[in-house]
Design an enzyme around this catalytic site. Structure first.
Site, short mmCIF file in Angstrom:
data_model
loop_
_atom_site.label_atom_id
_atom_site.label_comp_id
_atom_site.label_asym_id
_atom_site.label_seq_id
_atom_site.Cartn_x
_atom_site.Cartn_y
_atom_site.Cartn_z
N TYR A 60 -162.16 -31.93 -29.87
CA TYR A 60 -163.19 -32.75 -30.55
C TYR A 60 -164.58 -32.65 -29.92
CZ TYR A 60 -161.80 -37.05 -27.75
OH TYR A 60 -161.52 -37.98 -26.80
N GLU A 61 -165.56 -33.16 -30.62
CA GLU A 61 -166.97 -33.00 -30.24
C GLU A 61 -167.36 -31.52 -30.11
OE1 GLU A 61 -169.02 -35.31 -30.41
OE2 GLU A 61 -167.72 -37.06 -30.30
N GLY A 62 -166.80 -30.71 -30.97
CA GLY A 62 -167.07 -29.27 -30.92
C GLY A 62 -165.99 -28.59 -30.11
#
Lengths: 600, 600
Positions: free
Chosen positions: B440-442
């Site tokens: 997550y978050e890239g």
């Protein structure tokens, strides 16, 4: 919902082109193994694994095995029926001796089926796998009476088998076993103790379960020299195998685990259960290790199976999911975005996975074929050399194979991004299931010590010298072909690093065995990479010949050449770094007092 | 049952000795940050994390968040009370601006608290973490009216916040967003669409939830240039923050996931919900990225937190569990076996974990301190240099930090053998929870591209040149001290490899951007190792000085020197191999047609 398709095309290549199994007619009993027979066994077992076993993988994980208040355990829906279908199809008897109802086929083919079943559903495949292991233990040292009674029923799958080693206070260190075996007047023994982590210790798929149990007789020597092996059936049987009354053994509970939910991991309570000694008193560990070595090979293949299943789903998603554009400009300008397989970093993970799965498949089938040579060759030297390779490579296939299997499953989960983390998509189960393969049948650190502490020194280093010679020979005879020059050169260098590391052990581990202990894991990884590279060089050579011949399936052979090059560029380069870690020795590893690890 | 003790001793060392935070009085508003204040904040927050938050980690995982038929979601037992305790103690307002009710303390301290909360209970810590993120997005570009209304209530934790980016058809590629925002006569917007993977999208811990939502206004430009940001409260509020009626937003379901079970991952349905634009039209992505960059640093620290929690339990088990004997002879002959911490391969894993956790802690706190410099320094050049480092290191901390955090959690699970696989022991949860941080978050591949595609080129390469200079300077000024000569020499070599790799990109990626794409991940890993080594060299220097001064806690400082040496011998050597992988370029990576990956 994830899918699984047994990789039969690649298996055909390995069995019929890499091993040329149908040309091994000098091996006793392999005269009739034609490439047609091998091919159809591969296709049919693949179909069975893909169509019958794989569909139960996700549902089995969700439902899990259930322990009931009466101590009974039921497998998830459909498992019993699938197990019976497996028995009927005969996939579990393929390599077993014909004398006990098996088909006497080569291990190379048995290992192929084993990969398919494990890849389709690891938790399911453990049940027949453990049964074969129990049969092997009885086969190794049991009396004819025990063999005649148990082997036909274990091999046919009518009864299943388990291995009971671990106790709460000991797993790796079996010298600490406390389970007791009291001799009785009738020659049997009364077994009392608690065993934990017993896979398939209780379930509802077979009418009887045959436990192979390590225990100590009264006055037995301390430690591992005082352990005996016993066969303890769940239901007592007479000499004809007719079921009688229940034995005093029960399943106290099953573990809640990270994965392999469909395989019940049992706490087994032996409360004065009746048992029969297998082999000689105090020699139980040796028999257990015969079985364990075979089991370790199969665990390595389980790691491969999960990697393959994850890989297939990673590839499918990468071809389907559209996000962003190729760095070199839109690959499919008519679509709102390109499939993510255009992105180099996605491909990096897919290529890693392809290079591992195909390389490990070749290595495991080739090693299984060494078992066939060791058992069937008329040439004593050939048998000895094959046996050396099996012993040397077993810890490598188990340790490196499962490390990489888990890493590949994790990478393939990564390809799916957020969806990879969601249960529904099935990728996270591959990771959770693969994780156990690094732990059971001897944690991978134990494999490294088995390799470096026992196998290297075996017969004065004969096995590892043969391995080096094998690699050197493969690299020496390189035609002037740019398509595999890279892998040949890198493999030669890796083999040199491995030789240097071996020499370093010889010079530095005698005086300080911690230098062996701290470098063993690095050595195992070096050996794993080098072994896979050996396979890749061989596969590349074959592919080049097929392409030169203009035979069909050009894309398949070209992919072999590309992947061999990728493996050289991305895996073989680690061997030198690993050698340097190994050569740093144990001083920094061993320096800290235990209380200096964590100051929290 | 696993335990967690916030690593306050090590944090004290980093904040007070490595950063000398109390000596940074030239930074505006930091005049009053004494080492006593910093120390007591570290101890108190550590106590809170260990005693209030950590005990809910395992129970939260077992119970999970629950989605009810009416669309409401409840957090596991105890979470709401713990959240209120967190608010009351003020741990979530530490670094927030005083103007909106925060305490205006340095980010270096805020990041310390963040590690403790994440290590104690990652799923719990996400809630305040996301709220801070939502506040940051409003803070970056919102109007004063929006700021005055939302910031005090988000910062105090009275309301929580979410980020709504992902939709079923797009995660990484936000240009594909379909959620619509129709302008209304009163200046508000009507938001319609479906967002997925929304952490904390619905729960029962706060009276209101403030959604930050990316959407497209009518006629907005195609792709990422046409995305605007909106604030969409769950409950509509008047200008004084008084709660009114429910907005047209609901949670359709929550995902069943591999881990972070206590954090509800919501499908959010916006069905004509009322929203307010944040910042300018079509400039939504920029505001979201301001927040995301900060979030990425915190995700890196989540990886560290799970590694630390797993490490502590791995160490405890290794000191307690007895199996086998030391290779050099029994360490405790009076006992039936030695604790497994005597075994070099167990130590190898523990030393890897120690070297990573302590090194990553230093790097993350030091990077957070760069935020303090960037925000508070009177010297423009210093602010610029600090900002460069933050931007350069954020993807490294996120990508490398979470890769290694997961690997360390996996290794610590391995230390426990079979017990590591059993839910009850808690190790497998650390692995499952850590796994999401890589996604997550890239996803980490995106971090690698952010580093190599954007950050390297930023301001003509100014940031990476400063980084190289920083490392060179640290290595240049080495006193004649054998205790850190190894790490200094290895770090210098690694920095050289990194320079060479950077040059290789410059020469080879212009003509073929796939050469950047295929090498980016290797570059990120090289950079991660080098950055940690920079911290290790600094820590080793300080430790040597303290030991020479004869100050207390000798074991602590000696462990720093040993671990620095271990890191040099076991991590830094990988940098050269990674450079060679990178320099192999993209040809083998990109060669295969998509259909040639899997022939199954």
């Amino acid at each position: 919902m994830p899918t699984y398709q047994a990789p039969t095309r690649d298996m055909q290549f390995i069995v019929n082109e890499l091993l040329e199994l149908s040309n091994q007619t000098h091996l006793a009993g392999m005269e009739d193994v034609s490439s047609d027979l091998a091919g159809s066994l591969i296709e049919e077992s693949g179909k069975f694994a893909s169509e019958v076993i794989a569909p139960l993988n996700q549902s089995g994980d969700r439902q899990g095995a259930t322990h009931h208040p009466d101590g009974s355990v039921t497998l998830p829906d459909g498992f019993k029926e699938a197990y019976n279908a497996l028995r009927e199809a005969g996939w579990s008897t393929l390599v077993q001796p014909q004398r006990y109802g098996g088909q006497g086929l080569p291990h190379a083919l048995g290992m192929a089926v084993d990969e398919f079943l494990s890849g389709a559903n690891q938790a399911f495949a453990m049940l027949p796998g453990l049964t074969v292991g129990a049969a092997a233990a009885i086969s190794a040292t049991g009396s004819d009476q025990l063999k005649d009674l148990y082997l036909p029923r274990l091999i046919s799958g009518q009864w299943s088998g388990t291995m009971n080693l671990t106790e709460p206070q000991c797993g790796t260190d079996l010298g600490l076993i406390r389970t007791k075996a009291e001799p009785q007047a009738d020659g049997t023994f009364t077994i009392t103790g608690t065993k934990i982590f017993i896979s398939g210790g209780e379930h509802d798929a077979t009418e009887n379960i045959i436990h192979l149990v390590l225990a100590k007789t009264p006055g037995a020597p301390e430690g591992t020299k005082g352990i005996s092996l016993f066969v303890v059936p769940k239901i007592l049987v007479d000499g004809n195998g007719t079921l009688g009354e229940a034995n005093n053994v029960s399943c106290g509970s099953i573990e809640e685990k990270m994965g392999i939910h469909a395989s019940p991991t049992c706490v087994m309570n032996y409360d004065g259960a009746r048992g029969w000694m297998v082999g000689e008193e105090n020699k139980g560990l040796a028999a257990m290790f015969i079985m364990m070595n075979s089991a370790r090979l199969h665990v390595g293949v389980q790691g491969l199976g999960q990697a393959e299943a994850a890989f297939q789903n990673g590839v499918a998603y990468a071809k389907d999911r559209r996000q962003g554009r190729a760095l070199t400009g839109p690959a499919e300008p008519g679509e709102p975005a390109d499939p993510i397989i255009v992105h180099p970093d996605v491909r990096r993970m897919l290529m890693d996975a392809k290079a591992f799965t195909e390389g490990m498949r070749a290595l495991s089938i080739w090693t299984a074929f060494q078992i066939d040579i060791a058992e069937r060759s008329p040439d004593e030297k050939a048998r000895e050399a094959a046996q050396d390779l099996i012993e040397l490579l077993t810890p490598v296939i188990k340790g490196y194979g499962t490390d990489r299997g888990y890493a590949v499953a994790t990478d393939m989960q990564q390809v799916l991004g957020g969806h990879g983390y969601v249960v529904e998509w099935g990728m996270e189960q591959f990771v959770r299931d693969a994780r156990i393969t690094m732990i059971y049948e001897g944690a991978n650190g134990i494999q490294a010590m088995d390799l470096c502490g026992r196998k290297l020194a075996m017969h004065g280093g004969r096995a590892i010298r043969s391995f080096f010679a094998l690699v050197d020979a493969e690299c020496a005879d390189i035609p002037d072909d740019a398509r595999y020059a890279t892998i040949a050169a890198s493999l030669k260098r890796a083999n040199g690093d491995l030789k240097t590391a071996t020499m370093w052990f010889m010079q530095n581990a005698m005086g300080n065995p911690n230098n062996l202990g701290s470098g063993a894991y690095h050595y195992m990884t070096m050996m794993g990479i080098t072994s896979l590279a050996l396979m890749w060089l061989r596969m590349a050579k074959i592919a080049a010949i097929r392409l030169a011949d203009g035979e069909g399936d050009k894309a398949f052979y070209e992919a072999k050449l590309t992947t061999a090059q990728y493996f050289a560029q991305n895996a073989l380069v680690d061997v030198g770094a690993l050698r340097r870690k190994l050569e740093a020795g144990s001083s920094a590893v061993m320096a800290l007092p235990p209380d200096s690890f964590s100051f929290a």
